[in-house]
Write a protein that holds these residues in place. Structure first.
Motif, PDB file in Angstrom:
ATOM      1  N   ALA A  66     -72.365  -2.506  29.063  1.00 34.69           N
ATOM      2  CA  ALA A  66     -72.276  -2.026  30.439  1.00 34.69           C
ATOM      3  C   ALA A  66     -70.844  -1.704  30.852  1.00 34.69           C
ATOM      4  O   ALA A  66     -70.588  -0.699  31.529  1.00 34.69           O
ATOM      5  N   GLY A  67     -69.899  -2.545  30.422  1.00 41.77           N
ATOM      6  CA  GLY A  67     -68.502  -2.333  30.811  1.00 41.77           C
ATOM      7  C   GLY A  67     -67.936  -1.040  30.270  1.00 41.77           C
ATOM      8  O   GLY A  67     -67.334  -0.248  31.004  1.00 41.77           O
ATOM      9  N   HIS A  68     -68.138  -0.797  28.961  1.00 41.40           N
ATOM     10  CA  HIS A  68     -67.610   0.427  28.366  1.00 41.40           C
ATOM     11  C   HIS A  68     -68.361   1.655  28.859  1.00 41.40           C
ATOM     12  O   HIS A  68     -67.768   2.728  29.020  1.00 41.40           O
ATOM     13  N   ALA A  69     -69.658   1.507  29.104  1.00 38.98           N
ATOM     14  CA  ALA A  69     -70.426   2.634  29.634  1.00 38.98           C
ATOM     15  C   ALA A  69     -69.870   3.056  30.993  1.00 38.98           C
ATOM     16  O   ALA A  69     -69.714   4.248  31.270  1.00 38.98           O
ATOM     17  N   ARG A  70     -69.548   2.090  31.847  1.00 37.53           N
ATOM     18  CA  ARG A  70     -68.976   2.413  33.166  1.00 37.53           C
ATOM     19  C   ARG A  70     -67.626   3.108  33.025  1.00 37.53           C
ATOM     20  O   ARG A  70     -67.315   4.038  33.773  1.00 37.53           O
ATOM     21  N   GLU A  71     -66.803   2.653  32.062  1.00 36.61           N
ATOM     22  CA  GLU A  71     -65.494   3.282  31.862  1.00 36.61           C
ATOM     23  C   GLU A  71     -65.632   4.740  31.456  1.00 36.61           C
ATOM     24  O   GLU A  71     -64.933   5.618  31.977  1.00 36.61           O
ATOM     25  N   VAL A  72     -66.543   5.006  30.512  1.00 37.61           N
ATOM     26  CA  VAL A  72     -66.729   6.386  30.055  1.00 37.61           C
ATOM     27  C   VAL A  72     -67.301   7.239  31.176  1.00 37.61           C
ATOM     28  O   VAL A  72     -66.854   8.369  31.415  1.00 37.61           O
ATOM     29  N   ALA A 126     -66.997   6.808  34.373  1.00 33.89           N
ATOM     30  CA  ALA A 126     -65.962   7.031  35.390  1.00 33.89           C
ATOM     31  C   ALA A 126     -64.996   8.115  34.940  1.00 33.89           C
ATOM     32  O   ALA A 126     -64.560   8.955  35.736  1.00 33.89           O
ATOM     33  N   HIS A 127     -64.673   8.125  33.642  1.00 30.41           N
ATOM     34  CA  HIS A 127     -63.776   9.161  33.124  1.00 30.41           C
ATOM     35  C   HIS A 127     -64.437  10.535  33.214  1.00 30.41           C
ATOM     36  O   HIS A 127     -63.807  11.511  33.624  1.00 30.41           O
ATOM     37  N   ILE A 128     -65.712  10.608  32.821  1.00 29.87           N
ATOM     38  CA  ILE A 128     -66.432  11.878  32.852  1.00 29.87           C
ATOM     39  C   ILE A 128     -66.489  12.427  34.273  1.00 29.87           C
ATOM     40  O   ILE A 128     -66.370  13.634  34.500  1.00 29.87           O
ATOM     41  N   ALA A 129     -66.665  11.521  35.249  1.00 33.92           N
ATOM     42  CA  ALA A 129     -66.771  11.956  36.640  1.00 33.92           C
ATOM     43  C   ALA A 129     -65.509  12.663  37.120  1.00 33.92           C
ATOM     44  O   ALA A 129     -65.573  13.515  38.018  1.00 33.92           O
TER      45      ALA A 129
END
Length: 260
Positions: free
Chosen positions: A20-26, A28-31
């Motif tokens: 979940a943590g890394h998914a949120r980071e990616v 957020a970057h894509i956004a």
């Protein structure tokens, strides 16, 4: 997170392989990144097209029968146990006893470990090369181990040990998060004259100590060892002898800290 880091993890995000943590980071970057958002869209369209197309082929039953008939049949002699057919051997791998399954799994694991070690070393060299680009070497810049080590807290399951080896000729200059094998990993960064040393540290289930080994890949030396549940890879363009000296100094300091 940089574009290079995000691009490494895009496929893992699409396949649901990130925590979940890394998914949120990616995400957020894509956004906030049009380039990575476009890549993500492209990958999703490819995935959808493959799912909708008939790209799988199942061999007809008649072909299987012909293959089975072509297999040599065992010759049965008096008082001699017949040799198992190939079908029986294959069935044994699929439905054999637990002992057979464990033995087969162990054999495969050995092969995969050897291949995996080479692949990981290649990824370590790639991560080392990425770090040499402007602005990629450190996320936290400090020669103080008491500043660098706490920075990793909460960012990784296990924070890498940070040892100040300045007095031994290897200057601590900081640390960063990197991504190897689509997973976050800690990198502690040292400098020897004009040479950068990336010390990558990752947790392992094996707590046994493994002696250091040195390999050379793409002109870079890699010294790897394991100790107390951690795997280490020191990567640099330093000569193998100086990189070995670094590893020995680091391990010596770790032993001294443990005894102290």
């Amino acid at each position: 997170m940089t574009c290079e880091e995000a691009e490494v993890l895009l496929h893992a995000l699409i396949d649901g392989e990130l925590d979940a943590g890394h998914a949120r980071e990616v995400e957020a970057h894509i956004a906030g990144c049009a380039h990575c958002a476009a890549l993500m869209q492209e990958y999703q369209e490819i995935r959808q097209a493959m799912a909708e197309s008939d790209v799988q082929y199942k061999a007809p039953l008649e072909l299987r029968r012909r293959i089975e008939q072509a297999l040599p049949q065992p010759q049965v002699q008096a008082n001699v146990q017949p040799l198992p057919s190939r079908r029986a051997v294959l069935r044994g791998f699929a439905m054999g006893s637990a002992v057979s399954a464990i033995a087969a799994t162990g054999l495969v694991a050995i092969v995969l470990r050897n291949d995996d070690a080479q692949r990981i070393e290649a990824e370590m060299v790639s991560a080392h090369l990425r770090s040499l680009q402007a602005g990629h070497l450190t996320d936290v810049i400090s020669t103080d181990q008491h500043t660098v080590k706490p920075w990793f807290n909460g960012k990784l399951d296990v924070s890498p040990p940070v040892i100040d080896l300045t007095a031994q000729g290897f200057t601590l200059i900081g640390g960063r998060l990197d991504y190897v094998d689509a997973r976050a990993i800690g990198a502690v960064v040292y400098r020897r004259r004009q040479h950068v040393i990336n010390l990558f540290v990752a947790q392992t289930a094996n707590t046994e100590r493994r002696a250091a080994q040195t390999a050379t890949l793409q002109g870079f030396n890699i010294r790897r060892w394991s100790d107390r549940g951690l795997n280490y890879w020191a990567v640099s363009d330093l000569g193998a002898d100086e990189l070995a000296e670094f590893g020995e100094k680091f391990e010596g300091a770790m032993r001294a800290n443990k005894e102290g």
